[in-house]
Every structure is written in C-alpha cells, then in structure tokens.
Design an enzyme around this catalytic site. Sequence first.
Site, short mmCIF file in Angstrom:
data_model
loop_
_atom_site.label_atom_id
_atom_site.label_comp_id
_atom_site.label_asym_id
_atom_site.label_seq_id
_atom_site.Cartn_x
_atom_site.Cartn_y
_atom_site.Cartn_z
N ASP A 98 1.59 -3.61 3.62
CA ASP A 98 2.12 -4.03 2.33
C ASP A 98 1.49 -3.23 1.21
OD1 ASP A 98 2.58 -7.61 2.90
OD2 ASP A 98 3.42 -5.82 3.83
N ASP A 126 3.49 -1.21 -1.54
CA ASP A 126 3.34 -1.49 -2.97
C ASP A 126 3.08 -0.21 -3.76
OD1 ASP A 126 3.76 -4.19 -2.76
OD2 ASP A 126 1.65 -4.70 -2.54
N SER A 164 11.52 -12.54 -6.23
CA SER A 164 10.26 -11.99 -5.78
C SER A 164 9.27 -12.18 -6.92
CB SER A 164 10.53 -10.53 -5.47
OG SER A 164 9.38 -9.91 -5.09
N LEU A 165 8.04 -11.73 -6.73
CA LEU A 165 7.05 -11.86 -7.79
C LEU A 165 6.50 -10.49 -8.16
CD1 LEU A 165 4.91 -14.81 -6.40
CD2 LEU A 165 6.31 -14.88 -8.47
N GLU A 218 -1.72 -21.23 -7.44
CA GLU A 218 -1.39 -21.63 -6.06
C GLU A 218 -1.80 -20.53 -5.08
OE1 GLU A 218 2.86 -22.13 -6.06
OE2 GLU A 218 2.82 -23.44 -7.82
N LYS A 257 -0.99 -17.73 -2.37
CA LYS A 257 0.15 -16.89 -2.00
C LYS A 257 0.17 -16.85 -0.48
CE LYS A 257 2.70 -12.73 -3.07
NZ LYS A 257 3.23 -12.55 -1.72
N ASP A 313 1.03 -16.07 3.22
CA ASP A 313 1.49 -14.82 3.82
C ASP A 313 2.42 -15.13 4.99
OD1 ASP A 313 1.79 -12.16 4.23
OD2 ASP A 313 -0.19 -11.82 5.10
N ARG A 345 15.28 -15.67 2.98
CA ARG A 345 15.52 -15.10 1.66
C ARG A 345 16.56 -13.98 1.72
NH1 ARG A 345 11.10 -12.16 -2.12
NH2 ARG A 345 11.17 -10.62 -0.50
N GLU A 372 7.36 -21.48 2.17
CA GLU A 372 6.98 -20.41 3.08
C GLU A 372 6.80 -20.96 4.49
OE1 GLU A 372 6.75 -17.62 1.28
OE2 GLU A 372 5.49 -16.20 2.38
N TYR A 419 5.20 -24.67 4.04
CA TYR A 419 4.63 -25.18 2.80
C TYR A 419 5.62 -24.97 1.67
CZ TYR A 419 0.17 -25.59 5.13
OH TYR A 419 -0.81 -25.97 5.99
N LYS A 431 1.61 -19.58 -12.04
CA LYS A 431 2.90 -19.90 -12.67
C LYS A 431 2.64 -20.67 -13.96
CE LYS A 431 4.93 -20.34 -8.10
NZ LYS A 431 5.31 -21.26 -7.02
N LYS A 464 -2.96 -10.25 -5.93
CA LYS A 464 -3.21 -9.97 -4.51
C LYS A 464 -4.70 -9.76 -4.23
CE LYS A 464 1.06 -8.96 -2.64
NZ LYS A 464 1.40 -7.71 -2.02
N CYS A 473 3.68 17.64 25.71
CA CYS A 473 3.23 16.28 25.98
C CYS A 473 1.92 16.32 26.77
CB CYS A 473 4.30 15.53 26.76
SG CYS A 473 3.75 13.91 27.34
N CYS A 533 2.82 14.89 30.50
CA CYS A 533 3.70 15.55 31.47
C CYS A 533 3.92 17.03 31.16
CB CYS A 533 5.04 14.84 31.55
SG CYS A 533 6.05 15.07 30.09
N CYS A 551 8.29 13.14 23.12
CA CYS A 551 8.18 13.91 24.34
C CYS A 551 9.57 13.95 24.95
CB CYS A 551 7.20 13.21 25.29
SG CYS A 551 7.43 13.69 27.00
N CYS A 572 8.24 12.09 32.57
CA CYS A 572 6.92 11.85 31.98
C CYS A 572 6.34 10.55 32.52
CB CYS A 572 7.05 11.78 30.46
SG CYS A 572 5.51 11.40 29.63
#
Length: 696
Positions: A30, A34, A79-80, A117, A119, A121, A140, A179, A229, A313, A337, A431, A434, A449, A455
Amino acid sequence: MTKQRLEKLRQEINQHNYRYYVLDAPSVTDADYDVLMRELQAIEAAHPEWISPDSPSQRVGAAPANGFATVRHAVPMLSLANAFDEDELTAFDKRVSDTLLSAGLLRPGEQVEYNAEYKFDGLAVSLRYEDGVLVQASTRGDGATGEDISSNIRTIQSVPLRLLGKEGSWPAVLEVRGEVLMNKEDFDALNQEQLRKRDKVFVNPRNAAAGSLRQLDPRITAQRRLRFYAYGWGEISVQTPSPQQDLLSQLQHEFAEPYATQAEMLQWLRQLGLPVNRNHEVVKGVKGLLAYYQQTGEQRAHLPFDIDGVVYKVNYLDQQRVLGFVARAPRFAIAHKFPAEEAQTEVLGIDVQVGRTGAITPVARLKPVFVGGVTVTNATLHNEDEIRRKDVRVGDHVVIRRAGDVIPEIVRSIIELRPATTSAFVMPTECPVCGSAIERVEDEAIARCTGGLVCAAQRKQTVAHAVSRKALDMDGIGEKLIEQLVESERVKTLADLYTLKVEELLLLPRMGQKSAANVIKAIDDARNPELARLLYALGIRHVGETTARDLAKHFGDLDKIMSATEEELLEVSAVGPVVAASIAHFFSEPHNREAVQRLLEAGVRITLPEAPAEGSQRSQSLSGQTFVLTGTMPTWTRDEATRHILGAGGKVSGSVSSKTAYVVAGAEAGSKLRKAEELGVAVLDEDGLKALLGVQ
Ligand code: IVH
C-alpha cells in the site's frame, strides 16, 4: 516528459488497482501504491487541464470482478484522503476550521471536535437493512457499484441478520458501512490449515479476508471466521410515517440521521446490535488527534486484528455536511496512516526463483534481521524493473519493510554505505534450473523461463498444483515426494502419476509400506476427476477454480473446451479476452494436448458435470429480463439464484423499477417487495423462479 510520466503512472496505478481489487493479488505494498498515487495527484494538481475522467485519481477503485451480481450503492462508498505526517494533519485541521469559521459553525479560537477511530485493515462492505432485516450486502467495488456478497456476509457471526429493538424503532432503510477483517490468530490458524492441505497460503489477514469474502461458495466463507466492524452508514431513510406519530415529530426529521454526532451515531449502531469497536474517542484539535494517534500506535501490536492507521472524522454531522466532499473523499475526514515497520540489513545475494508458469522472481538473500515480530532472511524484488528502479546490488546495505505482509520487501539501497566493488544486477538470460532461455514479453514486467514442462522447477510446481486439494486432491503426495519423482524424471507430466506402483515408491528413501499405500490410494481416488477439477489441475494461466467450474458447466466436456475458439470461450460469462486467449493458447500447444491425451491413455476418466452443457438449450431463455432478489429463499442462496439467472441470459439488479421483469421474493422480503407491488411488477417465489428456469 511530465505528460509521459503521467500516462505511465496512470497505467501503472490501473494495473495495481486491477491486481488489488479484481485479482486480490497485489504486487506492491500500500505504501508504494500511495507513493504512485500521490505523484499522479501532484502532477494533476499542477496541470488541471490534463485531468481526464478516466484517470485513476478520479475514481475510488476498480471494476467489480465477474461472478457476483452487481449492486449499485444508493450512497457512494468513498475513500479517505491520507495524512502521513504532522504537517499534513495540521493543514487538514486548518482547512476544516477555516471552512467552519466562515460558515459560522465554529467560534473564533474554538477547536474542532473530532471522533477518532481505528483504521481497520480489511475490506469495506455495505450492509443494507430494510425494515430491520439484512437484505443485501455488497463490497465497495469502484465506489459506485460493488458485488453482491450477501450469502457470504450472512455467514459472519457478528453481523446481525435482524437489528435489535422493536418493529418500527429503526429506519425503513439503513445501510451500515464497515470493515470485514480476520483476526491475526484466526489468520495464523487458517494458514496452518492451508499448508496442511497443500493449499494456497495468504499473505496477510486482509488478503485472507478478501479471498474469503469473494468465495462463490459461502460454505467456505463460513469456515473462515471473519469479523465485521461498523464505522459509518450510507442511505438512511426516514421512518415510514405511522398514524401514531404526530405531525411535529415527523417534521423534526429534517435529516435522516437520528443523532447529531459521529460518536452518537456509532453508539446508536451498537444499540441496534451492530459490532462497533469501542476504542473510538472524541478529541479536540490537532493535539487531541496526535495523542490518540500516539496511544493507538502503542496498542497496535497488542490488538487482535491489524489496523493500518487511525481515521479522524469531524464529529458534528451538521459540520460534516457543510464541509462536504471532494471527488473521491470527504473533506470532513482523513486517515492518519502508521508507517510500515522498517529495518536495515545487508544483501548477501540475489537469486531468481522460477514459478509454476515460469515467472522469474528475483529474491534477495539477506543477513537475518528482526522486523515486525519475525526474523527476515529473504525479500522479494518483484521483477527486473523493480530492481533497476531501486538499483539493489549484492553487498548493499538496504532498508527492508514488512507492512503486515509475510513477504518483506526492499524499500531502497543506502547508497552512502555501498561498497566500492558492487555491480548492477543482471537478469540471467538462461533459467538457473533448466537452462532454457528466459524471455520477457514486451509490455509485461515479468520475465519467464521458456522451458515449460522441460523445466524441473515448473514441473514440480505444476505437479504440486495438480495434486492440491482444489484440483485432483491427491492427499499424501507432498513436496518432498514430488521433488524426488520429478528429479528422477519418473514424473514428467500429470499422466505419469497415474502409473505409479507401490513397489517403485518403496524404493524411495524414507518411504514406508503405509505411506506408499496411502499415496497409491490417493491416486486411485483421483482416477475419475470432475471436469472442473481436471481443468483447474492443468494449471492454465488465468484459469482458477471458479473459471474452471464455469467452463465445465458451459461446455460440458473437455473436447469442446480444447477445440473452442476464443469467441466461443468468451461466451462463458466469467471469461474475458485475456482468459479466453490464455485457454486457446494453452490448448494450441501440442505438448499440452499430448499431456491430456496421455492422461486418457493412463485410464483417467472425466466425470462430467451433472447437467451436461447446461444452459446450451436454455442459454438465452431469460435474455434481456432483469430480476431483483429480495428476502431469503428456502433452498437457494442469493448467489445461487443469481448464477442461475445469469446463466440463462438474464440480469440481476439491486433495485426495483418499472423495467424489472420479476421480483423474486423469499422470507422476510422488505421494501423491494412493496415496491414491486406498487409498480405492478410480477413477483415469484423460489419455486416460481425454478419453473421459469426449467430446473427441477
Ligand atoms: S470512513 C466517507 N472509517 O478505509 C468515509 N473508513 O481509505 C469512508 N476504513 O474504504 C470511510 N477503517 O475500507 C472509515 N474507521 C473507519 C475505517 C475506514 C477502515 C477503510 C475503509 C475505506 C478506506 C478508506
């Protein structure tokens, strides 16, 4: 140059979105995602004339995957925006205060009140309650439309199927947003179990939760111990007026929300029986926010589930309304984050690994280092471009990161500490296993390969995949045995497994009478595999378990699939152009056709699906007709009914209109049934639907 970079970024982000949202197989963390998104946003902020509606900055996520019905969210799921440091947080608070001051909703010198609150995951979902009954749950998706995962959500014990309280004490429509996640402990147990079954292990609890939610078979979801939650809401419609209610109390419903603040709303949701985590707090100003951040950061490692930050919030809903939204996120909330855990170590070597499909993945061998609760000795370098971009070299001191992921990755090399004699990584042209050429298809980041089944690395993994539980399910054939069989060239293709004899197994080291007998029994039990399992076992790129099942159902026999053209393959609802091309390509290769032929020669007899070529004569019987499902049917789940309807050419929608052909109503059907009656739309029960579909 910047414009070129912009295009490149959009492409890259789109690709990551697809992997993340559609394939559930992210290839970047992530944090890296970002970084790309922020770069894109920065360029677009500097050149607003370049913003186009198809830019990934202009939407929330990616399109829904095939296989589940689509649901249009009554209120979009947003989204946030993110804040990564104190400055960004201060800037957010200032924007909020300024707007509220000029709107007269804050006095000069007064601090803004926030609800802070966790966040979580996990995965955002929306639960729709009509007249207090859970009627639909959706992912979503791209924010505007998601997938109907009602049957899967219903298996989550903590999600109430009916709200607490008396009839009429809840709104006619309540959409709960929250979530879905998996506790760390349950995640570990699940992976142990997956390992035991030689099934796919998950990278982190979020991926495990995603994989579990997007199961077409809710029975599997039910075994996965998911949690939910609630942290917000979507549509809330005012109570249907009743004669007992006086006019004044009706007029007081100026807004749909019955309470004035975020914190009280959460309290209310909890009273309605929804799981709301208790660790949210009302705080004031940046100081209050930072104190919550600090305190939560300290608790993080001890929590039963992963959180990747906190969310602030604005607490008062009237203030939230004034602040409103920007394109993809509310102006009244921000995510703060946590940094991923990082550590420093040295690169001892860079090896390449060969995957089942020949994909070559460079892996850094590291001096062991303790990070995020485990000792790390390897880190993935993803692909050639990634190594080049980061210029990671053997001997380098590097920063590694473990962002809740099991596979850690290298963030960067510390150039200042680089020894004098290093040289840049060069992708091998052959490779290591092989010796076949390694090729990289233009536009693809992955080098492969070209050895295919020549292989040994690919062969081992192909066999391991074929014997796994969801494929031929040959319990007892473990990694060690596969290695011995492949290395001795006793097993070259799948068919060779079927000719194994107890006597020859007994000659292998560490193989006793009992285990040899078990292996042979497992093989014998797999002599009549279902078509879908066999297809999946073949390991065709892009053909997962679900696609295999869809193909088996559509075509009814293997010959038809092997000779199908891309156009014919595209007729299968879940098959898109990439998948169709991959299947057609697979069967155009003589060695693959031969491998199948040899299976038949070895006595493998495919069990055909129960109703062969289902849909072929009925396929378009419901073409152009839209169905709406509501309530609980006696035997079919909503997903099952949806699959049948889609399979017969019909469509399934989330809302009733005059264009709806039929509403299929089960027990506890809510407002959709009423709407159907109002509009005079035909209503069916499960038997009626089955009759229409011509099943049983
Ligand atoms: S509120 C209108 N609250 O974070 C605001 N989201 O980056 C919508 N998330 O998609 C989201 N915990 O999956 C909110 N306490 C929380 C959250 C939370 C986790 C996730 C959610 C959302 C994503 C936004």
